[in-house]
Design a protein around this motif. Sequence first.
Motif, short mmCIF file in Angstrom:
data_model
loop_
_atom_site.label_atom_id
_atom_site.label_comp_id
_atom_site.label_asym_id
_atom_site.label_seq_id
_atom_site.Cartn_x
_atom_site.Cartn_y
_atom_site.Cartn_z
N ASP A 123 0.81 -1.23 0.00
CA ASP A 123 0.00 0.00 0.00
C ASP A 123 0.84 1.27 0.00
O ASP A 123 0.29 2.38 0.00
CB ASP A 123 -0.92 0.04 1.24
N LEU A 124 2.18 1.14 0.04
CA LEU A 124 3.03 2.32 0.19
C LEU A 124 4.02 2.44 -0.97
O LEU A 124 5.05 1.78 -0.99
CB LEU A 124 3.81 2.23 1.52
N PRO A 125 3.74 3.29 -1.96
CA PRO A 125 4.69 3.48 -3.08
C PRO A 125 6.03 4.01 -2.56
O PRO A 125 6.09 4.68 -1.54
CB PRO A 125 3.99 4.54 -3.96
N ARG A 126 7.08 3.72 -3.31
CA ARG A 126 8.44 4.09 -2.86
C ARG A 126 8.59 5.58 -2.62
O ARG A 126 9.22 5.99 -1.65
CB ARG A 126 9.47 3.63 -3.90
N VAL A 127 8.03 6.38 -3.53
CA VAL A 127 8.18 7.84 -3.39
C VAL A 127 7.52 8.31 -2.09
O VAL A 127 8.05 9.17 -1.38
CB VAL A 127 7.57 8.57 -4.61
N GLN A 128 6.40 7.70 -1.75
CA GLN A 128 5.72 8.07 -0.49
C GLN A 128 6.54 7.62 0.72
O GLN A 128 6.59 8.33 1.74
CB GLN A 128 4.32 7.45 -0.43
N LEU A 129 7.17 6.45 0.63
CA LEU A 129 8.02 5.98 1.73
C LEU A 129 9.15 6.98 1.98
O LEU A 129 9.43 7.37 3.12
CB LEU A 129 8.60 4.60 1.41
N VAL A 130 9.81 7.41 0.90
CA VAL A 130 10.91 8.37 1.03
C VAL A 130 10.39 9.67 1.63
O VAL A 130 11.02 10.27 2.51
CB VAL A 130 11.59 8.61 -0.33
N ALA A 131 9.22 10.14 1.17
CA ALA A 131 8.64 11.38 1.69
C ALA A 131 8.35 11.26 3.19
O ALA A 131 8.60 12.19 3.95
CB ALA A 131 7.36 11.71 0.93
N LYS A 132 7.86 10.10 3.61
CA LYS A 132 7.56 9.90 5.04
C LYS A 132 8.84 9.86 5.87
O LYS A 132 8.89 10.34 7.00
CB LYS A 132 6.73 8.62 5.24
N PHE A 159 9.07 14.63 -1.78
CA PHE A 159 10.36 14.19 -2.33
C PHE A 159 10.58 14.80 -3.71
O PHE A 159 9.85 14.52 -4.64
CB PHE A 159 10.35 12.66 -2.42
N ASP A 160 11.58 15.69 -3.81
CA ASP A 160 11.94 16.25 -5.12
C ASP A 160 12.84 15.25 -5.83
O ASP A 160 13.71 14.65 -5.22
CB ASP A 160 12.70 17.57 -4.94
N ASP A 161 12.68 15.15 -7.13
CA ASP A 161 13.51 14.25 -7.91
C ASP A 161 14.97 14.67 -7.76
O ASP A 161 15.34 15.80 -8.08
CB ASP A 161 13.09 14.31 -9.38
N LEU A 162 15.81 13.75 -7.27
CA LEU A 162 17.22 14.09 -7.03
C LEU A 162 17.94 14.47 -8.32
O LEU A 162 18.95 15.15 -8.29
CB LEU A 162 17.93 12.91 -6.36
N ALA A 163 17.41 14.04 -9.45
CA ALA A 163 18.05 14.37 -10.71
C ALA A 163 18.06 15.87 -10.97
O ALA A 163 18.84 16.38 -11.76
CB ALA A 163 17.35 13.64 -11.86
N ASP A 164 17.15 16.61 -10.30
CA ASP A 164 17.06 18.05 -10.50
C ASP A 164 18.13 18.82 -9.75
O ASP A 164 18.30 20.02 -9.96
CB ASP A 164 15.68 18.57 -10.06
N ILE A 165 18.86 18.16 -8.85
CA ILE A 165 19.85 18.85 -8.03
C ILE A 165 20.88 19.55 -8.93
O ILE A 165 21.19 20.71 -8.75
CB ILE A 165 20.59 17.86 -7.09
N LYS A 166 21.40 18.81 -9.91
CA LYS A 166 22.49 19.32 -10.73
C LYS A 166 22.05 20.45 -11.64
O LYS A 166 22.82 21.37 -11.93
CB LYS A 166 23.05 18.15 -11.56
N SER A 167 20.79 20.43 -12.11
CA SER A 167 20.33 21.41 -13.09
C SER A 167 20.39 22.83 -12.55
O SER A 167 20.56 23.77 -13.31
CB SER A 167 18.90 21.07 -13.55
N ALA A 168 20.29 22.99 -11.23
CA ALA A 168 20.33 24.33 -10.64
C ALA A 168 21.76 24.87 -10.57
O ALA A 168 21.97 26.02 -10.19
CB ALA A 168 19.70 24.29 -9.25
#
Length: 508
Positions: free
Chosen positions: A230-239, A245-254
Amino acid sequence: MKEQVVLSMQGIGKEFLGVKALQNVNFTLRSGEIHALMGENGAGKSTLIKVLTGVYELDSGKILIGESQTPVVNRSPQEAQKNGISTVYQEITLCPNLSVAENLFIGREPRRFGLIDWKTMNKKSKELLDHLDIQVDPAVQLDDCSIAVQQMIAIARAVDTNCRVLILDEPTSSLDDEEVSKLFGLMRRLKADGVGIIFVTHFLEQVYEVCDRITVLRNGELVGEYKTSDLPRVQLVAKMMGKDFDDLADIKSAHQKDPNEKKVPMIEAEQLGHTGTIRPYDLTINKGEVIGFTGLLGSGRSELVRSIYGADKPDSGKLKVEGKEVKINSPLDAIKLGMAYLPENRKRDGIVADLSVRENIILALQARLGMFHPISRKKMEEYADKYIDLLKIKTASRETPIKSLSGGNQQKVIIGRWLLTDPKFLILDEPTRGIDIGTKTEIQKLVLELADKGMSVAFISSEIEEMLRTCSRMAVLRDGAKVGELEGDDLTQQKIMNTIAGGDEKHE
């Protein structure tokens, strides 16, 4: 059919030096389930386990075993074991010089006429190993078995002592994929036997492969208990992180740099090498860039940066720092030239366990200044407070012994130590290993911010995805030699894999 509860922890509280490590935490384990205990470093996982197993005395709450309504107080791991609770830690605590059978029955050997009954002990060992499908001869010496088999023998011993609750604390961290698969097979057999398993791990994929339920802790408090399905991975990370949870791939773009910006060399190595560890190599590291070093374990990643830093004094080649040829005979020479090095093994080479957070932070700066220029207590406190605040280090105070902090917070203290020296070149060797995803993200963002301010950073990680998020260029190593460099459009996981494997000759 109602699931049978084998363990119930209710309202658990524990405090250390003014910090509430656990606050009103509930945890329920059922018979025949594998239950993941998840959370960032410092979330309270280890403390909860240690309260359960009698390493720590709980301050509030109660522990119930099975259907009994009488609370259990475990005053030691031995008492916990008598109550049916066994723990297998990441570091195997068996006797490598004894046989498999001796390790299984140590302290409870079958005896006949006062002597050890070897025939019975080997027979019982074989029956236990066969039942759990562990393919090993009980008579062989434990040291001759692989780490994975030793791990399974530790589990077999644990479950053969009237175990109803089995705690596995990071059991897969030193295993390869095939060994992990065998361990999971053993866990599933124990589950079928009705054992309740608490699985502590940092690997999300493994949780979703083998666990029935997940309990999440954050900052010493219970976030919730969930069915894995019942718990998608993205939700687990957010909890776990307590935020979306922001996509970590966006870190470098900034932090993208202008490709036309003039490159100014910080480090220039020409045929630099150290006999027995790293073959002679050429390398330029520019100001304000994050360069990654990648390759399989034993490829020479750490050895290359150690040769630059003087931890392994190079015996061939030349080294220039900011255009001037230098001789680095020791790490102290490197520190004086503006270098900083966060080592791979923080417990062995990084922290000084019995010193405070304050003392650990000022160590490198004091070494650079020398013993005749002591830092005043007031200045030490200012420096410590600055980096505790800047790096969000979770500690009761600056005077707390660093050994009391979680792994992620210890790592931040060491980073603070080196930032205090205001380095021009920062070497980070596995800075995020064994720490939670939230702290990983903070460290990755910090690395890119430091590069934006002109610092040169060497970054080593076993996780290629993490390297791709942070590095603008990567040097690839294989068998103690630098075999290629990748940047721009070539900086992809496939190109890196090809170069490591030797299948992309144009980058040699």
